[in-house]
Design an enzyme around this catalytic site. Structure first.
Site, PDB file in Angstrom:
ATOM      1  N   ASP A 257       0.743  -1.133   0.021  1.00  0.00           N
ATOM      2  CA  ASP A 257      -0.043  -0.090   0.082  1.00  0.00           C
ATOM      3  C   ASP A 257       0.928   1.159  -0.103  1.00  0.00           C
ATOM      4  O   ASP A 257       1.914   1.198   0.587  1.00  0.00           O
ATOM      5  CB  ASP A 257      -0.966  -0.100   0.975  1.00  0.00           C
ATOM      6  CG  ASP A 257      -0.375  -0.688   2.480  1.00  0.00           C
ATOM      7  OD1 ASP A 257       0.914  -0.731   2.568  1.00  0.00           O
ATOM      8  OD2 ASP A 257      -1.078  -0.978   3.441  1.00  0.00           O
TER       9      ASP A 257
ATOM     10  N   GLU B  80      -5.906   3.112   3.571  1.00  0.00           N
ATOM     11  CA  GLU B  80      -6.280   3.657   4.811  1.00  0.00           C
ATOM     12  C   GLU B  80      -7.833   4.255   4.636  1.00  0.00           C
ATOM     13  O   GLU B  80      -8.579   4.214   5.776  1.00  0.00           O
ATOM     14  CB  GLU B  80      -5.534   4.976   5.397  1.00  0.00           C
ATOM     15  CG  GLU B  80      -3.970   4.669   5.570  1.00  0.00           C
ATOM     16  CD  GLU B  80      -3.883   3.740   6.783  1.00  0.00           C
ATOM     17  OE1 GLU B  80      -5.059   3.546   7.605  1.00  0.00           O
ATOM     18  OE2 GLU B  80      -2.915   3.480   7.368  1.00  0.00           O
TER      19      GLU B  80
END
Length: 381
Positions: free
Chosen positions: A73, A132
């Protein structure tokens, strides 16, 4: 091939320029620039117009029997950094407070290794935006990013862990991360004068009853061995002390270690809301949004193989970990493609999402070595 010094330099550059979910444009360009310097003989780089900050790289294997995926990520958090580091965030109010800069550095190290040492199997590297928030993994999957030659047969990914020693690998069979669901509840009744409650319908009282009853779901409807969490973190109602509130609004989150448990809790919340609506003659609306944040449920066979390798490798400190109630959208990809998520220790006193998170950078090369070793081993087994 990137050296440890290179990787630390890259990590610090990424750390200085964090960007929020779906806005990782500078990060995207920096990653592409780094990757462009790798040996391109066996690499194919792909971007997604519909998800413009995502990057996919395919490494062609020499004698492929499978395609192995690896995901990292790339987004940051709306946190104001308080580390005092010379390479602290230059973007006010934004920080790599969850260690995604470490994740990216490790992924680049692994990719640079296989760019120079052609793997036997095909590899897919996914530099994923929006972990997130906005569930970037789910977005990419629904955009058919993983079709045909770009579909892994199995998927792996890591998350840094400040509670583990730097460079240690942590994993477990079953669920590593809980799934999460956002809960929004709206109450509508009738406002009025504080002195005449009989002529109004007080939504502060209705919301309070709802909150009290919700607490019994985990304590009385959830198997204690399985576990679950309901946290209602926000309550809004009323405007002044002497006016009965016509409306109330609650926001919270659900955490569960299996999708079945999350859906069970969802159903009980709806049942409680319906009961409150009937009891208080009010309108109660429940909105539940899980998106791509499913439980990270590790594949049994692949994870057993991963753990066995890590345990048997004397150069790796392996630690069997307990499940965590934090969420991770890699769970969505693992619900579609079998795989394993694991921890990389970064030995720090501060916790994830903290303004003072300072990972031990020695973990980066240790992570690269563990993952390249495992992938090479996997190709032979």
């Amino acid at each position: 091939m990137l050296t440890e010094t290179d990787l630390i330099t890259i990590r610090r550059e990424l750390h200085q320029h964090p960007e929020l979910a779906l806005h990782e444009t500078e990060t995207h360009e920096r990653l592409l620039t780094i990757i462009a310097d790798f040996n391109q003989t066996h690499l194919q780089v792909r971007t997604l117009p519909e998800l413009p900050t995502a990057i996919l790289i395919r490494v062609t294997g020499s004698a492929p029997q499978r395609t192995i995926g690896y995901r990292t990520d790339i987004d940051a958090l709306p946190v104001t950094e308080a580390t005092g580091l010379a390479y602290a965030s230059q973007n006010p109010g934004i920080m790599h407070a969850c260690g995604h800069d470490v994740h990216m550095a490790v992924a680049l190290g692994v990719l640079s290794y296989f760019a120079e040492h052609q793997p036997q199997d095909n590899l897919i590297f996914f530099f994923q935006p929006a972990e997130e928030s906005e569930n970037g993994g789910k977005l990419a999957y629904e955009m058919n990013a993983f079709e045909a030659d770009w579909r892994p047969d199995e998927f792996y990914g890591l998350h840094d862990n400040p509670d583990l020693p730097a460079g240690a690998i942590g994993c477990r069979m079953g669920t590593l991360f809980a799934g999460t669901t956002e809960v929004n509840v709206d109450f509508t009744g009738k406002g009025g004068h504080a002195a005449y409650p009989q002529d109004a319908n007080d939504m502060v009282v209705a919301a309070a009853a709802f909150i009290s009853q919700i607490q019994t779901i985990v304590s009385r409807n959830v198997d204690p061995i399985e576990g679950g969490v309901i946290t209602l973190g926000k309550l809004e109602a009323g405007t002044i002390r002497n006016v009965i509130a016509e409306t109330a609004h609650i926001e919270g989150t659900i955490r569960g270690l299996t999708q079945t448990m999350i859906e069970h809790i969802d159903d009980r919340i709806r049942d409680v809301a319906a009961g409150i609506a009937r009891s208080f003659n009010a309108e109660v609306t429940v909105s539940l949004n899980q998106g791509g944040y499913l439980p990270v449920e590790n594949d049994p066979a692949l994870t057993a193989n991963f753990i066995n390798y890590m345990k048997e490798n004397e150069s790796i400190e392996f630690i069997e970990t307990a499940p965590a109630m934090t969420g991770e959208d890699f769970g969505y990809l693992l619900s579609k493609i079998p795989g394993t998520m694991f921890w990389l220790g970064v030995g720090d006193d501060a916790q994830l999402h903290s303004a003072t998170l300072t990972p031990d950078e020695s973990a980066i090369q240790a992570g690269v070595d563990a993952i390249t070793g495992f992938m090479t081993y996997r190709m032979l087994h």
